[in-house]
Scaffold this active site. Sequence first.
Site, PDB file in Angstrom:
ATOM      1  N   GLU A 277       0.821  -1.210   0.000  1.00 55.27           N
ATOM      2  CA  GLU A 277       0.000   0.000   0.000  1.00 55.27           C
ATOM      3  C   GLU A 277       0.858   1.264   0.000  1.00 55.27           C
ATOM      4  OE1 GLU A 277      -4.196   0.828   1.941  1.00 55.27           O
ATOM      5  OE2 GLU A 277      -2.621   0.904   3.467  1.00 55.27           O
ATOM      6  N   GLU A 280       2.274   1.730  -3.410  1.00 52.37           N
ATOM      7  CA  GLU A 280       1.247   2.275  -4.304  1.00 52.37           C
ATOM      8  C   GLU A 280       1.050   3.766  -4.057  1.00 52.37           C
ATOM      9  OE1 GLU A 280      -3.459   1.385  -5.470  1.00 52.37           O
ATOM     10  OE2 GLU A 280      -2.484   0.314  -3.806  1.00 52.37           O
ATOM     11  N   CYS A 299      -8.066  -1.710   3.882  1.00 52.56           N
ATOM     12  CA  CYS A 299      -7.967  -2.904   4.727  1.00 52.56           C
ATOM     13  C   CYS A 299      -9.245  -3.205   5.502  1.00 52.56           C
ATOM     14  CB  CYS A 299      -6.793  -2.785   5.694  1.00 52.56           C
ATOM     15  SG  CYS A 299      -6.847  -1.302   6.708  1.00 52.56           S
ATOM     16  N   SER A 319      -6.944   2.021  -2.426  1.00 54.31           N
ATOM     17  CA  SER A 319      -5.757   1.234  -2.733  1.00 54.31           C
ATOM     18  C   SER A 319      -6.206  -0.133  -3.214  1.00 54.31           C
ATOM     19  CB  SER A 319      -4.898   1.073  -1.481  1.00 54.31           C
ATOM     20  OG  SER A 319      -3.937   0.049  -1.656  1.00 54.31           O
ATOM     21  N   LYS A 358     -15.293  -9.051   8.321  1.00 55.53           N
ATOM     22  CA  LYS A 358     -14.280  -9.943   7.763  1.00 55.53           C
ATOM     23  C   LYS A 358     -14.897 -11.278   7.331  1.00 55.53           C
ATOM     24  CE  LYS A 358     -10.518  -7.440   8.190  1.00 55.53           C
ATOM     25  NZ  LYS A 358      -9.706  -7.040   7.016  1.00 55.53           N
ATOM     26  N   GLU A 361     -15.983 -10.514   3.914  1.00 51.64           N
ATOM     27  CA  GLU A 361     -14.841 -10.357   3.006  1.00 51.64           C
ATOM     28  C   GLU A 361     -14.290 -11.704   2.556  1.00 51.64           C
ATOM     29  OE1 GLU A 361     -10.716  -7.772   3.004  1.00 51.64           O
ATOM     30  OE2 GLU A 361     -11.219  -8.926   4.787  1.00 51.64           O
ATOM     31  N   GLU A 366     -14.338 -12.671  -5.623  1.00 54.67           N
ATOM     32  CA  GLU A 366     -13.344 -11.912  -6.396  1.00 54.67           C
ATOM     33  C   GLU A 366     -12.075 -11.585  -5.616  1.00 54.67           C
ATOM     34  OE1 GLU A 366     -17.419 -11.379  -7.937  1.00 54.67           O
ATOM     35  OE2 GLU A 366     -16.514 -11.013  -5.962  1.00 54.67           O
ATOM     36  N   CYS A 503     -10.223  -0.893  14.690  1.00 58.14           N
ATOM     37  CA  CYS A 503     -10.450  -2.318  14.984  1.00 58.14           C
ATOM     38  C   CYS A 503     -10.497  -2.610  16.478  1.00 58.14           C
ATOM     39  CB  CYS A 503      -9.366  -3.161  14.332  1.00 58.14           C
ATOM     40  SG  CYS A 503      -9.247  -2.934  12.549  1.00 58.14           S
TER      41      CYS A 503
END
Length: 572
Positions: A277, A280, A299, A319, A358, A361, A366, A503
């Site tokens: 990240e 990037e 994230c 990102s 999560k 996710e 994909e 978190c």
Amino acid sequence: MVTLTIDKRSVTVPEGTTILDAAKQADIHIPTLCYLRDINEVGACRVCAVEVEGVNKLATACNTLVENDMVVHTNTPRVRIARKTNVELILSQHVDHCVTCVRSGNCSLQKLSKDMNIQSVPYELDAQERPWDNSLPILRDSSKCIKCLRCVSVCDRVQSLGVWEVTGSGAHTTLRVHGGPKMNEANCAFCGQCVAHCPVGALRERDDTEKVFDALMDPEKEVVFQIAPAVRGAWGEMLDLSPELATEKRMAAAVRALGVKHVLDTTFAADLTIMEESSEFVERLTHPEESILPQFTSCCPGWVRFLRTEFPHLVPHLSSAKSPQQMFGAIAKSYYAKLLGKNPEDIFCVSVMPCIAKKYEADVPEVNNASEKDVDVVLTARELGRMIRACHINVASLPEEDFDHPLGASSGAGVIFGVTGGVMEAALRTAYWQITGENPPPDAFQEVRGQKPWKEASFTIQGTTVRLAVVSGLSSARALMEAVQSGQAEYDFIEVMACPGGCSGGGGQPIHDGVNLTTERAERLYALDAANEIRFSHENPEIKALYKEYLDKPLSYKSHELLHTNQADWTL
């Protein structure tokens, strides 16, 4: 100032104070159930009823303001009978299968019933059961709902999504997904804040513990655990461990005591995320004419879902780096599988997260590259606690043990991923090194720390000013996105976490009703960062080895193949 009398005690408080807060100042306890400070102060449950001299009706202490010379009684026979009756009526619409309830022993209604010596309910049970898709990350049992409206207020006022609404009236009042669609059709981020603030077990995460126990008994499965940074700051709360006993090494020992062969650290993958990240970001920052700025962190899947549904035109700002959870899964089923001499399908990857989103996710088709599912099961911190209890492990007596290697080493930068501002700070530490060729002081970017929901900062790196914003909580994220798209705010890099405080305050963390431990958990993570011999992600020796032996370099073809994703393609 206002002076009043509560239970024969004179109390002086600022004007605008509620009876509830005035009583607290005098060390007088008034029970509550639906109340959440600054979030849900509607008096729906009426458990906080008190008697005010000169007023015929009982008053709700949570939202009745004090007046000069007011005389309040909090424990008269009339008050006690009214409170007990209110709780009995709530119980008459609540299926009390306490023995099998996930909140048993940690349920506000259960505690109130005991405190009021309620041993039976003199009313006919009328609990409504409505169908629910049990494959979703968040489950709702309408037969346990007590109509306290906490979920409505949290989702509306804190997360700005308004997923829940009240329908019906009187005894037929109930809650549903706003407008009446199915949950999987709603713009829900699956952040789990409604779960964390539900005082009973009406809302909970999907329990996946039995899937893990089954895998542990399967001789064909190589079970690999990864544990998120924020979990180490909270896991001991589920087991009544003091912070001194609830160390990360004792956490590793407790997981190993479950029969897990490979106990590894998502913080390793947090360092990996930073490498990708920050690379990037540096690429975008140094080639602004060819890039999309500001860059958003990626994230947090709750944030990604929010952006996809609420501001889809801003998705290109994300990102492309996967979250640490998904990066770990991809590496576990490729690089690590190769080291173990196993096929990807032999690896059963379990992640322990502070987050319910999560679970969503990991199921997104994909996001997987190394196998059909790079992360097979996601457990919340609460589920891990339940597994440890189920195995009757005396955690306090366990000697500390290290994480396994590789994929077990981590830097302090990776640890603070679990705190709002932590991803930004960790990324800046490495971005500075990538731009200048030298490390900054480890705490050079601590201006982005703190629990403020919207923080701004700017730093100059080799003559270039970098403008930053950090937000946590989706209502703050909405305000920031509106400012960005209107041109009122200009930044180069933006960190967003769906849960207030990041978190550490995630929807999958241990629940303490009415008590917010986000700050204390964050302080533990910052202490671990400060104590770590390695403070920079790019100095993690196992990260260096991974690139040398397998990935080549950040943003390489192999890195893009395994560690990056296009969130615009994600199935919602």
